[in-house]
Design a protein around this motif. Structure first.
Motif, PDB file in Angstrom:
ATOM      1  N   PHE A  84       0.808  -1.207   0.000  1.00 30.38           N
ATOM      2  CA  PHE A  84       0.000   0.000   0.000  1.00 30.38           C
ATOM      3  C   PHE A  84       0.847   1.266   0.000  1.00 30.38           C
ATOM      4  N   ASN A  85       0.203   2.343  -0.399  1.00 37.35           N
ATOM      5  CA  ASN A  85       0.747   3.680  -0.204  1.00 37.35           C
ATOM      6  C   ASN A  85      -0.416   4.595   0.131  1.00 37.35           C
ATOM      7  N   SER A  86      -0.643   4.809   1.406  1.00 38.02           N
ATOM      8  CA  SER A  86      -1.741   5.626   1.931  1.00 38.02           C
ATOM      9  C   SER A  86      -3.114   5.035   1.617  1.00 38.02           C
ATOM     10  N   PRO A  87      -3.364   3.793   2.081  1.00 38.31           N
ATOM     11  CA  PRO A  87      -4.705   3.213   1.898  1.00 38.31           C
ATOM     12  C   PRO A  87      -5.723   3.954   2.752  1.00 38.31           C
ATOM     13  N   LYS A  88      -6.949   4.087   2.242  1.00 41.82           N
ATOM     14  CA  LYS A  88      -7.946   4.913   2.918  1.00 41.82           C
ATOM     15  C   LYS A  88      -9.179   4.148   3.389  1.00 41.82           C
ATOM     16  N   SER A  89      -9.867   3.483   2.493  1.00 45.84           N
ATOM     17  CA  SER A  89     -11.170   2.926   2.850  1.00 45.84           C
ATOM     18  C   SER A  89     -11.241   1.439   2.522  1.00 45.84           C
ATOM     19  N   ILE A  90     -12.152   0.755   3.236  1.00 43.31           N
ATOM     20  CA  ILE A  90     -12.354  -0.688   3.064  1.00 43.31           C
ATOM     21  C   ILE A  90     -13.826  -0.954   2.744  1.00 43.31           C
ATOM     22  N   ALA A  91     -14.057  -1.862   1.816  1.00 48.53           N
ATOM     23  CA  ALA A  91     -15.406  -2.378   1.569  1.00 48.53           C
ATOM     24  C   ALA A  91     -15.311  -3.892   1.435  1.00 48.53           C
ATOM     25  N   ILE A  92     -16.345  -4.589   1.871  1.00 51.05           N
ATOM     26  CA  ILE A  92     -16.340  -6.055   1.852  1.00 51.05           C
ATOM     27  C   ILE A  92     -17.494  -6.561   0.994  1.00 51.05           C
ATOM     28  N   HIS A  93     -17.181  -7.459   0.081  1.00 47.30           N
ATOM     29  CA  HIS A  93     -18.218  -8.167  -0.668  1.00 47.30           C
ATOM     30  C   HIS A  93     -18.454  -9.488   0.050  1.00 47.30           C
ATOM     31  N   TYR A  94     -19.583  -9.580   0.744  1.00 50.85           N
ATOM     32  CA  TYR A  94     -19.809 -10.676   1.674  1.00 50.85           C
ATOM     33  C   TYR A  94     -20.010 -12.018   0.976  1.00 50.85           C
TER      34      TYR A  94
ATOM     35  N   ARG B 236      -4.922   5.038  -2.031  1.00 49.92           N
ATOM     36  CA  ARG B 236      -4.992   6.376  -2.616  1.00 49.92           C
ATOM     37  C   ARG B 236      -3.762   6.769  -3.437  1.00 49.92           C
ATOM     38  N   GLU B 237      -2.579   6.709  -2.830  1.00 46.20           N
ATOM     39  CA  GLU B 237      -1.403   7.211  -3.525  1.00 46.20           C
ATOM     40  C   GLU B 237      -0.948   6.302  -4.664  1.00 46.20           C
TER      41      GLU B 237
ATOM     42  N   GLY C  56       1.981   3.040  17.349  1.00 45.34           N
ATOM     43  CA  GLY C  56       3.127   2.171  17.175  1.00 45.34           C
ATOM     44  C   GLY C  56       3.087   1.482  15.827  1.00 45.34           C
ATOM     45  N   GLN C  57       4.105   0.658  15.557  1.00 51.51           N
ATOM     46  CA  GLN C  57       4.210  -0.028  14.276  1.00 51.51           C
ATOM     47  C   GLN C  57       4.190  -1.543  14.454  1.00 51.51           C
ATOM     48  N   GLY C  58       3.818  -1.993  15.640  1.00 51.34           N
ATOM     49  CA  GLY C  58       3.789  -3.425  15.896  1.00 51.34           C
ATOM     50  C   GLY C  58       2.392  -4.006  15.742  1.00 51.34           C
ATOM     51  N   ILE C  59       2.274  -5.265  16.126  1.00 53.13           N
ATOM     52  CA  ILE C  59       0.996  -5.961  16.047  1.00 53.13           C
ATOM     53  C   ILE C  59       0.028  -5.357  17.066  1.00 53.13           C
ATOM     54  N   GLY C  60      -1.155  -5.024  16.617  1.00 53.41           N
ATOM     55  CA  GLY C  60      -2.150  -4.414  17.488  1.00 53.41           C
ATOM     56  C   GLY C  60      -1.924  -2.940  17.729  1.00 53.41           C
ATOM     57  N   GLU C  61      -0.950  -2.361  17.029  1.00 48.48           N
ATOM     58  CA  GLU C  61      -0.672  -0.931  17.151  1.00 48.48           C
ATOM     59  C   GLU C  61      -0.967  -0.236  15.827  1.00 48.48           C
ATOM     60  N   PHE C  62      -1.289   1.046  15.898  1.00 46.21           N
ATOM     61  CA  PHE C  62      -1.674   1.800  14.713  1.00 46.21           C
ATOM     62  C   PHE C  62      -0.820   3.050  14.551  1.00 46.21           C
ATOM     63  N   THR C  63      -0.587   3.405  13.304  1.00 42.75           N
ATOM     64  CA  THR C  63      -0.061   4.721  12.977  1.00 42.75           C
ATOM     65  C   THR C  63      -1.021   5.322  11.957  1.00 42.75           C
ATOM     66  N   ASN C  64      -1.870   6.203  12.429  1.00 41.65           N
ATOM     67  CA  ASN C  64      -2.894   6.843  11.602  1.00 41.65           C
ATOM     68  C   ASN C  64      -3.851   5.827  10.967  1.00 41.65           C
ATOM     69  N   PRO C  65      -4.636   5.125  11.787  1.00 40.48           N
ATOM     70  CA  PRO C  65      -5.634   4.205  11.222  1.00 40.48           C
ATOM     71  C   PRO C  65      -6.676   4.974  10.429  1.00 40.48           C
ATOM     72  N   TRP C  66      -7.137   4.357   9.361  1.00 47.37           N
ATOM     73  CA  TRP C  66      -8.147   5.033   8.531  1.00 47.37           C
ATOM     74  C   TRP C  66      -9.350   4.115   8.289  1.00 47.37           C
TER      75      TRP C  66
ATOM     76  N   ILE D 278     -11.739  -5.276  10.657  1.00 46.62           N
ATOM     77  CA  ILE D 278     -10.572  -5.129   9.796  1.00 46.62           C
ATOM     78  C   ILE D 278     -10.193  -3.651   9.757  1.00 46.62           C
ATOM     79  N   VAL D 279      -8.927  -3.357  10.036  1.00 48.56           N
ATOM     80  CA  VAL D 279      -8.455  -1.982  10.113  1.00 48.56           C
ATOM     81  C   VAL D 279      -7.291  -1.798   9.147  1.00 48.56           C
ATOM     82  N   VAL D 280      -7.334  -0.734   8.361  1.00 48.56           N
ATOM     83  CA  VAL D 280      -6.225  -0.403   7.482  1.00 48.56           C
ATOM     84  C   VAL D 280      -5.649   0.938   7.926  1.00 48.56           C
ATOM     85  N   CYS D 281      -4.319   1.027   7.970  1.00 50.36           N
ATOM     86  CA  CYS D 281      -3.647   2.233   8.443  1.00 50.36           C
ATOM     87  C   CYS D 281      -2.959   2.956   7.295  1.00 50.36           C
ATOM     88  N   GLU D 282      -2.942   4.264   7.394  1.00 47.47           N
ATOM     89  CA  GLU D 282      -2.277   5.052   6.368  1.00 47.47           C
ATOM     90  C   GLU D 282      -0.760   4.886   6.451  1.00 47.47           C
ATOM     91  N   LYS D 283      -0.226   4.824   7.672  1.00 44.89           N
ATOM     92  CA  LYS D 283       1.223   4.715   7.861  1.00 44.89           C
ATOM     93  C   LYS D 283       1.493   3.695   8.964  1.00 44.89           C
TER      94      LYS D 283
END
Length: 424
Positions: A172-182, A192-193, A390-400, A411-416
């Protein structure tokens, strides 16, 4: 002195009460009749689709049988028995898969009709209105599990360990949004980038494919039936793709008029009328489009300040905004029901950017600046919070982006961050 006859007044009250009861039940009967017709129309539609699919299945079966017979005859002439069996087995498996997919779609439509519509017939009130149960807002196949938020502290798995601007698969490079096809259990991520949408498996997080035709900073993403809707931040438009990433339609331009957008963000599709609701960060509004993406109306003029994200159920429209409070609840008639959750210094949230909801209307909210995910109930009370900087498991840097799958995983995707896509 003249005395009034109390008997006359009493009889008049009796007659008025009788007429009132008749009128109220008349309204209820009309409401029941209207809903009955809707249900019958839906059943007729399902029957028609089933007959069409059955006919198509029969035609394909006949065609495949003809191919098999022809292939067998040719193979017999060459005495290639092993190849003949292989071809026969392959064609049979294709036909079986087609039949299973057809049956699944019919079952999905049928269950959706009976679990969400017919059950509500028992809740018709005397004033002709319907008491909609929040527990039956979603079809059973969609988000059937309400997560146990207390155990959402560490992810069960994660994927996408790198940040890349090379459009590398799964990076990824600055992922923003998530959608799920069930139905297919796929995760679609707006990257995004890299100007693409990347697709992963829900169960394993494995990378599947990506697409990016006519994308310029994809920001918001939602899936409705077999279409993927993606907002383009810098082209100020909406692109519609097939589930495999083929561009179907693109509408919009930069501006503040009808079917014009200013930095469109999250979007969603109403299952009641198929209208498309688009958050506009620059125009401070939600623009509503018809199913064929023509202008319908506006929502929130003079109310919103930088709209971020939106989710729509059968009887609720929930909008995330940068105002304080930041979550607005509307009914299906676009009337405000409530305003929830504060933001800013010394308050619950700092910079909420995206959210999803479960079947109890609990709001799962990512906070970009606080590097965590909050969970609020429908009254705006915080019931859980997980994640830290943080940058480890269970840690976030700018979650989006944040989304809830149909097994109760968040499910969580982080920008950085190092582990960009985490499953809790």
């Amino acid at each position: 002195m003249a005395f009034e006859n109390p008997k006359i007044d009493f009889l008049e009250q009796i007659n008025n009460t009788r007429e009132s009861i008749k009128n109220r039940f008349k309204i209820s009967r009309e409401a029941l009749s209207a809903r009955e017709q809707i249900l019958l129309d839906n059943i007729d539609r399902i029957e028609s689709e089933y007959n069409q699919n059955a006919q198509l299945q029969a035609e394909l079966s006949e065609s495949l049988s003809s191919i098999v017979f022809s292939s067998i005859e040719k193979l017999k002439a060459n005495e290639l028995s092993d190849t003949r069996e292989e071809v026969t087995s392959l064609l049979d498996s294709k036909l079986t898969k087609l039949a299973a997919e057809t049956d699944f779609q019919i079952e999905f439509e049928w269950n959706n009709l009976f679990e969400t519509e017919i059950e509500q017939l028992g809740n018709i009130l005397l004033n002709g209105q319907t008491n909609l149960s929040t527990l039956r807002t979603f079809p059973l196949q969609v988000k059937p599990v309400i997560p146990d938020y207390k155990i959402k502290q560490l992810p069960t798995s994660y994927c996408c360990k790198k940040i890349s601007n090379q459009k590398a698969p799964g990076e990824f490079n600055s992922p923003k949004s998530i959608a799920i096809h069930y139905k297919s259990e796929r995760i679609y991520v707006a990257d995004r980038e890299n100007n693409v949408v990347q697709v992963f498996r829900c169960d394993t997080g494995d990378y599947l494919f990506m697409f990016g035709n006519k994308m310029n900073k994809p920001r918001g993403i939602c899936i409705f039936q077999d279409k993927v809707f993606v907002t383009q931040l810098f082209d100020h438009c909406i692109n519609v793709y097939s589930l495999e990433g083929i561009l179907i339609q693109s509408v919009g331009s930069h501006g503040s008029g009808e079917v014009q957008f200013s930095y469109p963000q999250g979007l969603d599709v109403s299952i009641r009328n198929l209208n498309v609701y688009v958050c506009e960060y620059g125009n401070n509004r939600v623009q509503i489009l018809t199913p064929d993406l023509k202008f319908h109306s506006m929502l929130g003029i003079g109310i919103f300040h930088r709209t971020r994200d939106i989710k729509i159920t059968r009887d609720r429209i929930i909008v995330l905004d940068e105002s304080d409070p930041c979550v607005f609840l509307f009914n299906s008639d676009h009337n405000i029901i409530n305003r929830l959750i504060t933001r800013g210094d010394a308050k619950q949230t700092m910079n909420p950017v995206s959210f999803d909801i479960d079947r109890d209307y609990n709001i799962i909210l990512s906070d970009y600046s606080n590097h965590c995910v909050y969970v609020f109930n429908i009254d705006g009370e915080q019931i859980h919070k997980f994640g830290k900087y943080g940058q480890g498991i269970g840690e976030f840097t700018n979650p989006w982006g944040v989304a809830l799958d149909n097994k109760g995983h968040i499910i969580v995707v982080c920008e950085k961050t190092t582990a960009c896509l985490q499953f809790f």
